[in-house]
Design an enzyme around this catalytic site. Structure first.
Site, PDB file in Angstrom:
ATOM      1  N   TRP A 146      -2.706  -2.778  -1.729  1.00 29.49           N
ATOM      2  CA  TRP A 146      -2.436  -4.216  -1.796  1.00 29.49           C
ATOM      3  C   TRP A 146      -3.426  -4.839  -0.807  1.00 29.49           C
ATOM      4  O   TRP A 146      -3.343  -4.593   0.389  1.00 29.49           O
ATOM      5  CB  TRP A 146      -1.002  -4.511  -1.394  1.00 29.49           C
ATOM      6  CG  TRP A 146      -0.603  -5.934  -1.577  1.00 29.49           C
ATOM      7  CD1 TRP A 146      -0.137  -6.511  -2.719  1.00 29.49           C
ATOM      8  CD2 TRP A 146      -0.602  -6.970  -0.578  1.00 29.49           C
ATOM      9  NE1 TRP A 146       0.139  -7.838  -2.510  1.00 29.49           N
ATOM     10  CE2 TRP A 146      -0.144  -8.147  -1.207  1.00 29.49           C
ATOM     11  CE3 TRP A 146      -0.965  -7.022   0.767  1.00 29.49           C
ATOM     12  CZ2 TRP A 146      -0.026  -9.362  -0.528  1.00 29.49           C
ATOM     13  CZ3 TRP A 146      -0.848  -8.229   1.443  1.00 29.49           C
ATOM     14  CH2 TRP A 146      -0.378  -9.380   0.791  1.00 29.49           C
ATOM     15  N   LYS A 196      12.997 -15.753  -8.684  1.00 27.74           N
ATOM     16  CA  LYS A 196      12.843 -14.697  -9.705  1.00 27.74           C
ATOM     17  C   LYS A 196      11.898 -15.161 -10.800  1.00 27.74           C
ATOM     18  O   LYS A 196      11.005 -14.436 -11.211  1.00 27.74           O
ATOM     19  CB  LYS A 196      14.191 -14.335 -10.357  1.00 27.74           C
ATOM     20  CG  LYS A 196      15.162 -13.573  -9.546  1.00 27.74           C
ATOM     21  CD  LYS A 196      14.780 -12.140  -9.238  1.00 27.74           C
ATOM     22  CE  LYS A 196      13.928 -12.055  -7.998  1.00 27.74           C
ATOM     23  NZ  LYS A 196      14.520 -11.878  -6.753  1.00 27.74           N
ATOM     24  N   ARG A 244       4.254  -0.505  -4.550  1.00 26.88           N
ATOM     25  CA  ARG A 244       3.928  -0.980  -3.208  1.00 26.88           C
ATOM     26  C   ARG A 244       2.612  -1.754  -3.167  1.00 26.88           C
ATOM     27  O   ARG A 244       2.283  -2.374  -2.154  1.00 26.88           O
ATOM     28  CB  ARG A 244       3.823   0.205  -2.236  1.00 26.88           C
ATOM     29  CG  ARG A 244       5.066   1.047  -2.161  1.00 26.88           C
ATOM     30  CD  ARG A 244       4.861   2.198  -1.195  1.00 26.88           C
ATOM     31  NE  ARG A 244       4.701   1.701   0.147  1.00 26.88           N
ATOM     32  CZ  ARG A 244       5.695   1.509   1.001  1.00 26.88           C
ATOM     33  NH1 ARG A 244       6.926   1.796   0.639  1.00 26.88           N
ATOM     34  NH2 ARG A 244       5.478   1.039   2.202  1.00 26.88           N
ATOM     35  N   ASN A 262      -2.425   2.020   5.434  1.00 26.89           N
ATOM     36  CA  ASN A 262      -1.512   0.931   5.107  1.00 26.89           C
ATOM     37  C   ASN A 262      -1.300   0.134   6.392  1.00 26.89           C
ATOM     38  O   ASN A 262      -0.928   0.711   7.404  1.00 26.89           O
ATOM     39  CB  ASN A 262      -0.188   1.532   4.604  1.00 26.89           C
ATOM     40  CG  ASN A 262       0.881   0.489   4.358  1.00 26.89           C
ATOM     41  OD1 ASN A 262       0.595  -0.701   4.313  1.00 26.89           O
ATOM     42  ND2 ASN A 262       2.114   0.941   4.188  1.00 26.89           N
ATOM     43  N   GLY A 263      -1.584  -1.167   6.366  1.00 29.76           N
ATOM     44  CA  GLY A 263      -1.402  -1.978   7.579  1.00 29.76           C
ATOM     45  C   GLY A 263      -2.653  -2.797   7.856  1.00 29.76           C
ATOM     46  O   GLY A 263      -3.529  -2.928   6.989  1.00 29.76           O
ATOM     47  N   GLU A 267      17.343 -18.483  -5.479  1.00 22.33           N
ATOM     48  CA  GLU A 267      17.037 -17.119  -5.925  1.00 22.33           C
ATOM     49  C   GLU A 267      16.607 -17.101  -7.401  1.00 22.33           C
ATOM     50  O   GLU A 267      15.664 -16.397  -7.770  1.00 22.33           O
ATOM     51  CB  GLU A 267      18.265 -16.220  -5.684  1.00 22.33           C
ATOM     52  CG  GLU A 267      18.157 -14.799  -6.188  1.00 22.33           C
ATOM     53  CD  GLU A 267      17.031 -13.978  -5.554  1.00 22.33           C
ATOM     54  OE1 GLU A 267      16.378 -14.445  -4.609  1.00 22.33           O
ATOM     55  OE2 GLU A 267      16.802 -12.858  -6.054  1.00 22.33           O
ATOM     56  N   HIS A 296      16.923 -37.451  -4.373  1.00 30.89           N
ATOM     57  CA  HIS A 296      16.070 -37.895  -3.266  1.00 30.89           C
ATOM     58  C   HIS A 296      14.599 -37.537  -3.495  1.00 30.89           C
ATOM     59  O   HIS A 296      13.820 -37.527  -2.551  1.00 30.89           O
ATOM     60  CB  HIS A 296      16.565 -37.298  -1.951  1.00 30.89           C
ATOM     61  CG  HIS A 296      17.954 -37.737  -1.602  1.00 30.89           C
ATOM     62  ND1 HIS A 296      18.255 -38.997  -1.165  1.00 30.89           N
ATOM     63  CD2 HIS A 296      19.132 -37.075  -1.704  1.00 30.89           C
ATOM     64  CE1 HIS A 296      19.561 -39.099  -0.966  1.00 30.89           C
ATOM     65  NE2 HIS A 296      20.118 -37.938  -1.292  1.00 30.89           N
ATOM     66  N   GLU A 353       8.134 -15.521  -9.555  1.00 28.32           N
ATOM     67  CA  GLU A 353       7.375 -14.319  -9.193  1.00 28.32           C
ATOM     68  C   GLU A 353       7.035 -13.441 -10.383  1.00 28.32           C
ATOM     69  O   GLU A 353       6.000 -12.779 -10.375  1.00 28.32           O
ATOM     70  CB  GLU A 353       8.002 -13.525  -8.042  1.00 28.32           C
ATOM     71  CG  GLU A 353       9.339 -12.920  -8.273  1.00 28.32           C
ATOM     72  CD  GLU A 353       9.861 -12.183  -7.035  1.00 28.32           C
ATOM     73  OE1 GLU A 353       9.073 -11.774  -6.168  1.00 28.32           O
ATOM     74  OE2 GLU A 353      11.088 -12.019  -6.949  1.00 28.32           O
ATOM     75  N   CYS A 358       0.830  -1.194   0.000  1.00 27.43           N
ATOM     76  CA  CYS A 358       0.000   0.000   0.000  1.00 27.43           C
ATOM     77  C   CYS A 358       0.872   1.254   0.000  1.00 27.43           C
ATOM     78  O   CYS A 358       1.854   1.340   0.723  1.00 27.43           O
ATOM     79  CB  CYS A 358      -0.969   0.087   1.182  1.00 27.43           C
ATOM     80  SG  CYS A 358      -2.133  -1.271   1.225  1.00 27.43           S
ATOM     81  N   LYS A 378       5.957  -4.617  -3.236  1.00 27.36           N
ATOM     82  CA  LYS A 378       7.402  -4.496  -3.023  1.00 27.36           C
ATOM     83  C   LYS A 378       7.804  -4.674  -1.569  1.00 27.36           C
ATOM     84  O   LYS A 378       8.764  -5.366  -1.276  1.00 27.36           O
ATOM     85  CB  LYS A 378       7.855  -3.125  -3.535  1.00 27.36           C
ATOM     86  CG  LYS A 378       9.353  -2.880  -3.421  1.00 27.36           C
ATOM     87  CD  LYS A 378      10.121  -3.788  -4.341  1.00 27.36           C
ATOM     88  CE  LYS A 378      11.613  -3.626  -4.204  1.00 27.36           C
ATOM     89  NZ  LYS A 378      12.331  -4.766  -4.816  1.00 27.36           N
TER      90      LYS A 378
HETATM   91  O1  M6R Z   1      12.468  -5.598   1.683  1.00 22.73           O
HETATM   92  P1  M6R Z   1      12.906  -6.980   2.084  1.00 22.73           P
HETATM   93  O2  M6R Z   1      14.252  -7.318   1.568  1.00 22.73           O
HETATM   94  O3  M6R Z   1      12.792  -7.211   3.553  1.00 22.73           O
HETATM   95  O4  M6R Z   1      11.871  -7.932   1.371  1.00 22.73           O
HETATM   96  C1  M6R Z   1      11.896  -9.313   1.550  1.00 22.73           C
HETATM   97  C2  M6R Z   1      11.051 -10.020   0.530  1.00 22.73           C
HETATM   98  O5  M6R Z   1       9.716  -9.595   0.624  1.00 22.73           O
HETATM   99  C3  M6R Z   1      11.542  -9.749  -0.884  1.00 22.73           C
HETATM  100  O6  M6R Z   1      12.872 -10.128  -1.038  1.00 22.73           O
HETATM  101  C4  M6R Z   1      10.682 -10.520  -1.914  1.00 22.73           C
HETATM  102  O7  M6R Z   1      10.859 -11.889  -1.761  1.00 22.73           O
HETATM  103  C5  M6R Z   1      11.012 -10.073  -3.326  1.00 22.73           C
HETATM  104  N1  M6R Z   1       9.818  -9.914  -4.086  1.00 22.73           N
HETATM  105  C6  M6R Z   1      11.901 -11.017  -4.055  1.00 22.73           C
HETATM  106  O8  M6R Z   1      12.148 -10.628  -5.361  1.00 22.73           O
END
Ligand code: M6R
Length: 620
Positions: free
Chosen positions: A84, A497, A27, A110-111, A493, A516, A500, A2, A615
């Protein structure tokens, strides 16, 4: 999670708020809305509060606004929100701002208000009605009920917030007391932008930088009352505060695409510079050591630590995992890595001799913040590796290292990951030199770190070959990513990527674990990305690759430049420059970021705003 923006001054509020919402859209982008007050500088009560809101992206709201332009042309004050969704599906009704039943008070939030159910019941018995399913509407009506009692908007907001459980960043306007915006926060970031005869409120600095560089970061349980004549701050407990005005240090260009199609691609390409910025002035190459000014207050503690515990989420958790391997290797200190969301709820064993390192790009991740609080409560020293200056995590920790990666707007984290690795490498090198590394070994590592920016650039200069590979796998339904040792977290990672931003199911696995279980998934339709750089376990991963090949899997290998053998076993090879094994994650992740990006673009996905994501995750 948000985005909030508010403006009070003499300029076109619609334009300022819409521009701010577009900058904050990363956000959250389920819905967007504004509440606008026409010029009320004569201070009289007014009923000209205009609420416009729409499900979908800010562009949908913009269309709505264009149709209504005449009604709001005079607005010089208002608040806006990009959402969001937490409570209630993303539709027009649940979009913010919310109002009281008589449309006198409008609020963006927001929250999460955790006790909204109890408050709602109380308000229902008092005869109030509700239009949405949101916790935010409950808070708005609650403020209205308080106003009816105390006839003072600031006091009504304060009293309502002192009964609220949960997290909030809010901005409130009202026809009952025009010429005023009230902002407050607990657990969700909020800042006040200080201009000349104009004031702003925003979830982050990107929404205000175009107009002012002077900001006040509100603390938890702090409120700000903005008018055209100035601002005042106080706590929700009713004590006056005197927060410092701080200067924003990034520039407008850093939050614009700068000719790239997407922020994500721009941020991938920034990595030669951002990696360099993370160690610039800190790495003492000629001494094979580092200088970490931000850690001075805790350096002795860190050097003597019995154990280091990393805590983080998502991509930041992956960099923590690399940290475990590197610190144990260079310094011989036991390291544990914890998902922040698990750590906070499982009563972890922590002693005052432990050092907890929290990693976060945004510095606002709710789970990570809660884990920090838990660790501090149990007596541990807490260090933050954070990108966003002035963020909550930066302020909650005992000491820290800023990543200096600049604003990361793409929801998929890229440059923050490599900058986190840089910061971890600096800590590991320093601890290594205090424990087991000779000056010569330290110098070798430092020199290798210095070469990384140009090596990243080399990979980026060959991005076209990654794009060609991506084109062949656009229709894949699944991907497997395999890596060992330092590159196991890179496999995780790479998979994160891809899933997502392209919505292709992808799993990261330690290469040897494949046999396994996941090996059952492999057939001619399964692309398998294998990170097989040259190090002491190279032969082992070659064996794993052969196991994939024997089952007709399509191997995409990330290999060290000069490795002639690997092409025998892989469908495609992406070469990366040679470096020390501890540094390979920084290089190996770059082609994986590019691969995910190009696959997603080919599939027509919105890479900067993938569905369901936001984000910074400021709710549990
Ligand atoms: O702002 P942060 O690094 O604490 O965020 C952690 C995760 O929310 C963030 O890395 C998320 O997994 C990303 N979308 C990954 O690309």
């Amino acid at each position: 999670m948000c985005g909030i923006v508010g403006y009070i001054g003499t300029k076109d509020a619609v334009k300022i708020i819409l521009t701010g919402l577009k900058r904050l859209e990363y956000r959250g982008y389920d819905s967007a809305g504004v509440a606008l007050l026409n010029d009320t500088s004569n201070g009289h009560l007014t009923d000209n509060l205009t609420i416009l809101k729409r499900a979908g992206k800010v562009s949908e709201l913009e269309k709505l606004i264009l149709n209504q332009k005449s009604a709001i042309a005079e607005a010089t004050q208002g608040i806006g929100h990009t959402r969001w969704a937490t409570h209630g599906v993303p539709n027009d009704v649940n979009a913010h701002p919310h109002t009281d039943p008589e449309n006198h008070i409008a609020l963006v939030h927001n929250g999460i208000i955790e006790n909204y159910g109890v408050i709602k019941q109380k308000l229902l018995t008092q005869g109030f009605t509700f239009r949405s399913e949101t916790d935010t509407e409950v808070l708005t009506v609650f403020i209205r009920s308080m106003y009816d009692r105390v006839k003072d908007l600031t006091e009504a907001v304060r009293l309502a917030l002192s009964e609220v459980e949960g997290t909030f960043g809010i901005a409130v306007v009202s026809t009952l007391e025009p010429d005023k915006i009230i902002a407050a926060r607990r657990g969700s970031p909020l800042l006040v932008g200080v201009g000349d005869g104009e004031y702003f409120v925003a979830s982050d600095a990107s929404a205000v930088i175009q107009y002012t560089r002077q900001v006040i970061y509100l603390d938890d349980d702090e409120m700000a009352i903005l008018s055209r004549d100035g601002y005042a701050t106080k706590t929700i407990g009713d004590e006056t505060t005197n927060p410092a005005i701080q200067e924003i240090h990034f520039d407008l260009a850093s939050i614009e695409k700068g000719g790239f199609d997407h922020f994500m691609l721009k941020e991938i390409y920034e990595q030669p510079n951002t990696f360099h910025d993370a160690f610039r002035g800190r790495l003492l190459a000629s001494e094979g050591n580092v200088r970490l000014g931000g850690l001075t207050p805790v350096l002795d503690k860190l050097r003597r630590a019995n154990r280091i515990i990393f805590t983080a989420c998502g991509t930041s958790w992956h960099s923590a995992l690399v940290g475990e391997y590197i610190i144990e290797q260079l310094a011989g200190i036991p390291v544990e890595v914890e998902y922040a969301s698990e750590f906070r709820y499982r009563n972890p064993v922590i002693t005052p001799d432990d050092v907890v390192i929290a990693i976060s790009q945004s510095g606002e991740t709710a789970d990570t913040l809660a884990a920090i609080k838990e660790a501090r409560m149990k007596g541990a020293t807490v260090i933050g590796l954070v990108n966003v200056v002035g963020s909550s995590i930066a302020r909650e920790t005992d000491a820290g290292i800023y990543l200096h990666a600049g604003p990361e707007i793409g929801v998929a984290s890229t440059k923050a990951f490599t900058s986190q690795l840089a910061a971890i490498l600096l800590i590991a090198l320093h601890l290594g030199r205090t424990r087991r590394l000779s000056p010569r070994e330290g110098m070798d590592i430092a020199q290798a770190i210095e070469r990384i920016p140009e090596q990243i650039q080399y990979i980026l200069d060959h991005a076209e070959s990654v794009k060609k590979i991506a084109e062949q796998y656009t229709d894949a339904r699944n991907f497997l990513y395999l890596g060992r040792g330092y590159n196991f977290p890179v496999a995780l990672e790479g998979a994160l990527k891809l899933k997502e931003i392209s919505y292709i199911h992808a799993e990261g696995y330690p290469a040897a674990e494949m046999k396994h279980g996941p090996i059952a998934l492999i057939d001619e339709n399964m692309p398998v990305v294998c990170i097989a750089t040259q190090d002491e376990i190279y032969d082992k991963i070659i064996s794993n690759i052969q196991e994939v090949r024997a089952r007709n899997g399509n191997v995409i290998a990330i290999a060290s430049e000069g490795d002639k053998r690997i092409a025998e076993f892989a469908e495609h090879v992406i070469y990366i420059p040679n470096t020390l094994p501890i540094l390979t994650p920084v290089l190996a992740v770059i082609p994986l970021q590019l691969l995910a990006y190009y696959v997603a673009v080919q599939r027509g996905c919105n890479v900067d705003m993938p569905r369901n994501l936001a984000k910074s995750v400021t709710v549990e």
